[in-house]
Design an enzyme around this catalytic site. Structure first.
Site, PDB file in Angstrom:
ATOM      1  N   CYS A  36      17.809  -0.023  31.624  1.00  0.00           N
ATOM      2  CA  CYS A  36      17.009   0.988  30.922  1.00  0.00           C
ATOM      3  C   CYS A  36      17.593   2.388  31.109  1.00  0.00           C
ATOM      4  O   CYS A  36      18.627   2.698  30.525  1.00  0.00           O
ATOM      5  CB  CYS A  36      15.554   0.897  31.367  1.00  0.00           C
ATOM      6  SG  CYS A  36      14.402   1.741  30.239  1.00  0.00           S
ATOM      7  N   HIS A  61      14.639  -4.667  30.237  1.00  0.00           N
ATOM      8  CA  HIS A  61      14.356  -4.955  31.644  1.00  0.00           C
ATOM      9  C   HIS A  61      14.444  -6.468  31.898  1.00  0.00           C
ATOM     10  O   HIS A  61      13.438  -7.175  31.834  1.00  0.00           O
ATOM     11  CB  HIS A  61      12.955  -4.457  32.018  1.00  0.00           C
ATOM     12  CG  HIS A  61      12.825  -2.975  32.074  1.00  0.00           C
ATOM     13  ND1 HIS A  61      12.942  -2.251  33.249  1.00  0.00           N
ATOM     14  CD2 HIS A  61      12.602  -2.058  31.093  1.00  0.00           C
ATOM     15  CE1 HIS A  61      12.787  -0.964  32.988  1.00  0.00           C
ATOM     16  NE2 HIS A  61      12.577  -0.820  31.686  1.00  0.00           N
ATOM     17  N   GLU A 105      14.622  -8.024  34.564  1.00  0.00           N
ATOM     18  CA  GLU A 105      13.924  -8.422  35.798  1.00  0.00           C
ATOM     19  C   GLU A 105      12.541  -8.994  35.523  1.00  0.00           C
ATOM     20  O   GLU A 105      12.014  -9.773  36.327  1.00  0.00           O
ATOM     21  CB  GLU A 105      13.820  -7.236  36.770  1.00  0.00           C
ATOM     22  CG  GLU A 105      12.916  -6.093  36.361  1.00  0.00           C
ATOM     23  CD  GLU A 105      13.573  -5.016  35.537  1.00  0.00           C
ATOM     24  OE1 GLU A 105      13.069  -3.878  35.504  1.00  0.00           O
ATOM     25  OE2 GLU A 105      14.614  -5.317  34.901  1.00  0.00           O
TER      26      GLU A 105
END
Length: 532
Positions: A382, A508, A510
């Site tokens: 990001c 993102h 994750e």
């Protein structure tokens, strides 16, 4: 089957692991063949945690449908491996906003709007949202601790659910602390007794006590708590501290939590299929001692939870590569052109995560420059991608005043600028580009090697983007756009083919990583670090 409801409350102190208990139970029930979902009721008045400081509340977790949520939803997703939704994260602010909106529309037909029944009915509406779906069991965690003023409407609402549903369809689990007094070398049950008394005064009788304890709970103490807390002795479960977070489901399985839950809810006594989870834990316990060292260079380093999903995803990448990953948070404000080697030289890989605002930006840019020039495996996420674009534009493409319009509205060369559909938006909360979006991967790139797919889907949370006006000059100098939106209008991934591993994404990754299904970017990042 009729939907079953499990409510998880907490007492004595916060931070006992209600979220991990709820997530672990979800995994154990899923391993018995049930379709499970989880939701979190947070008593704060913010509509969602999207505008809250990560150092105060931890990371903001984003769902596929674009909800900005509490970090506990990340635990739920990682443990039960189900994509959650906006209905899984409810706050006091959201409930009151919806009730006030109904009142303004005249939905209450002139009634006096009150906490009971209007607020509690709105809360119950969220609980019952999963009725008539394929969900068998809803696990709902109530944030905070029993006795908090702001939690009362939620506790009253779940009390009402217990009255409205059959006894075998609702269960209350109370998570408490048994403190250890070193001077007398004993555990103390009195705080748990007081917490249960407080809960009972609100009309809720806990069916199960999950007691956090550093020592084994003596049999006599269980008998005492059963007597004073009006809970069956077999329903007093010890919640031990485990060496690895993902061991919690197996520890609670051994303690009998899922068994007593199935008994109370009159669920078929299906044998758990925990073999795959057990294999994963065995891998984690026997990781090679290669010990790679990763730096997360960010601005919210005061609280580890600010980067919780990133930290867990790096560990997942280690699991997939049979390697222990040592992670350190490095304050980007401390890094400059003269000390970058001194601070970053001991790390085998560098990750620059997301964030907002001007603070520490130049330190992030110096970090990325160090990683690029020294061929250190680098992953940007990001804001980390945006800073990688700025660093490359300044130092390689020689666009000296390159910057982001977020950081300098008057910069002459905004290589990062605001998205077109964000220009007229003034409100901060819930207005960014949020949720899962498709990304088209360019063939013959590192990104394609990592994902091995033409189209992927990842979650986003941003207002600013790569400025396509600079695409030609940046690509000519070696920063390749390897992933874009399907129509090519938005750049989602950039990489430097000349480096061994240098890649950054606007999204993102994750948020979709699981311990047994790690995100590809983290797997390949750790692999590159090992090879380096």
């Amino acid at each position: 089957m009729k939907t079953k409801y499990i409510f998880v409350t907490g007492g004595v102190v916060s931070g006992l692991g209600k979220g991990i208990t709820a997530a672990s139970l979800g995994r154990l029930l899923k391993n018995r063949g049930y379709k499970v979902t989880a939701q979190k009721f947070d008593p704060y008045i913010n509509v969602d945690p999207g505008t809250m400081n990560p150092c105060e509340h931890g990371e903001v977790f984003v769902t596929d449908d674009g909800a900005e949520t509490d970090l506990d939803l990340g635990h739920y997703e990682r443990f039960i491996d189900e994509s959650l939704s906006k209905n899984c994260s409810i706050t006091t602010g959201r409930i009151y906003s919806e009730v006030i909106e109904k009142e303004r529309r005249g939905d209450y037909l002139g009634k006096t709007v009150q906490v009971i029944p209007h607020i509690t009915n709105q809360i119950k509406e969220k609980v019952y949202k999963f009725d008539n779906t394929d969900i068998d069991i809803v696990i709902t965690e109530i944030g905070g601790t029993v006795g908090d003023i702001e939690s009362l409407p939620f506790l009253e609402a779940i009390r009402q659910v217990g009255i409205e549903q059959n006894d075998e369809d609702v269960i209350y689990i109370h998570v408490t602390l048994l403190p250890y007094i070193s001077g007398s070398n004993e555990l103390k049950s009195k705080p748990t007794q007081h917490s249960v008394k407080e809960l009972q005064s609100l009309g809720i009788k806990p069916d199960i006590l999950v007691c956090r304890s550093e020592l084994d709970i003596p049999n006599g103490m269980k008998e005492k708590m059963a007597l004073f807390c009006n809970v069956k002795k077999k329903n007093i479960i010890q919640n031990k501290t485990v060496s690895n977070l993902y061991e919690a489901p197996l520890m609670l399985e051994e303690e009998g939590l899922a068994r007593v839950v199935c008994e109370k809810l009159q669920l078929d006594n299906i044998e758990p299929k925990n073999e795959e989870w057990e294999k994963m834990i065995n891998v984690i316990k026997n990781l090679d001692d290669k010990n790679v060292n990763i730096a997360i260079v960010g601005k919210y380093v005061q609280l580890e939870d600010s980067y919780l999903s990133v930290i867990e995803s790096l560990k997942h990448g280690g699991f997939a590569n049979n390697t222990k990953v040592n992670i350190e948070l490095v304050d980007c404000e401390q890094i400059n052109s003269t000390n970058s080697k001194e601070i970053l030289g001991k790390y085998n890989g560098i990750l620059v995560p997301g964030g907002f605002g001007n603070r520490g930006i130049e330190g992030k840019i110096e970090t990325i420059k160090y990683a690029r020039e020294n061929n250190i495996p680098f992953l940007g996420i990001c804001l980390g991608m945006q800073m990688a674009v700025i660093e490359f534009a300044r130092n390689v493409a020689k666009i000296e005043d390159a910057n982001s319009a977020e950081l300098d509205e008057k910069c002459k060369n905004p290589v990062i600028h605001i998205m077109d559909d964000q220009k007229e938006i003034s409100k901060k909360g819930g207005t960014m580009r949020l949720g899962a979006y498709p990304c088209k991967i360019k063939p013959d790139t590192l990104a394609y090697k990592i994902y091995a797919k033409d189209i992927i889907s990842e979650r986003h949370r941003h207002r600013f983007e790569y400025n396509n006006d600079y695409k030609d000059i940046l690509e000519k100098n070696g920063l390749i756009c390897s992933g874009t939106s399907p129509d090519g209008s938005l750049v989602e991934l950039v990489e430097i083919p000349k480096n061994k591993f240098f890649i950054a994404g606007q999204f993102h990754p994750e948020f979709k990583s699981r311990p047994d299904k790690p995100a590809p970017l983290f797997v390949e990042f750790i692999k590159a670090v090992i090879n380096k």
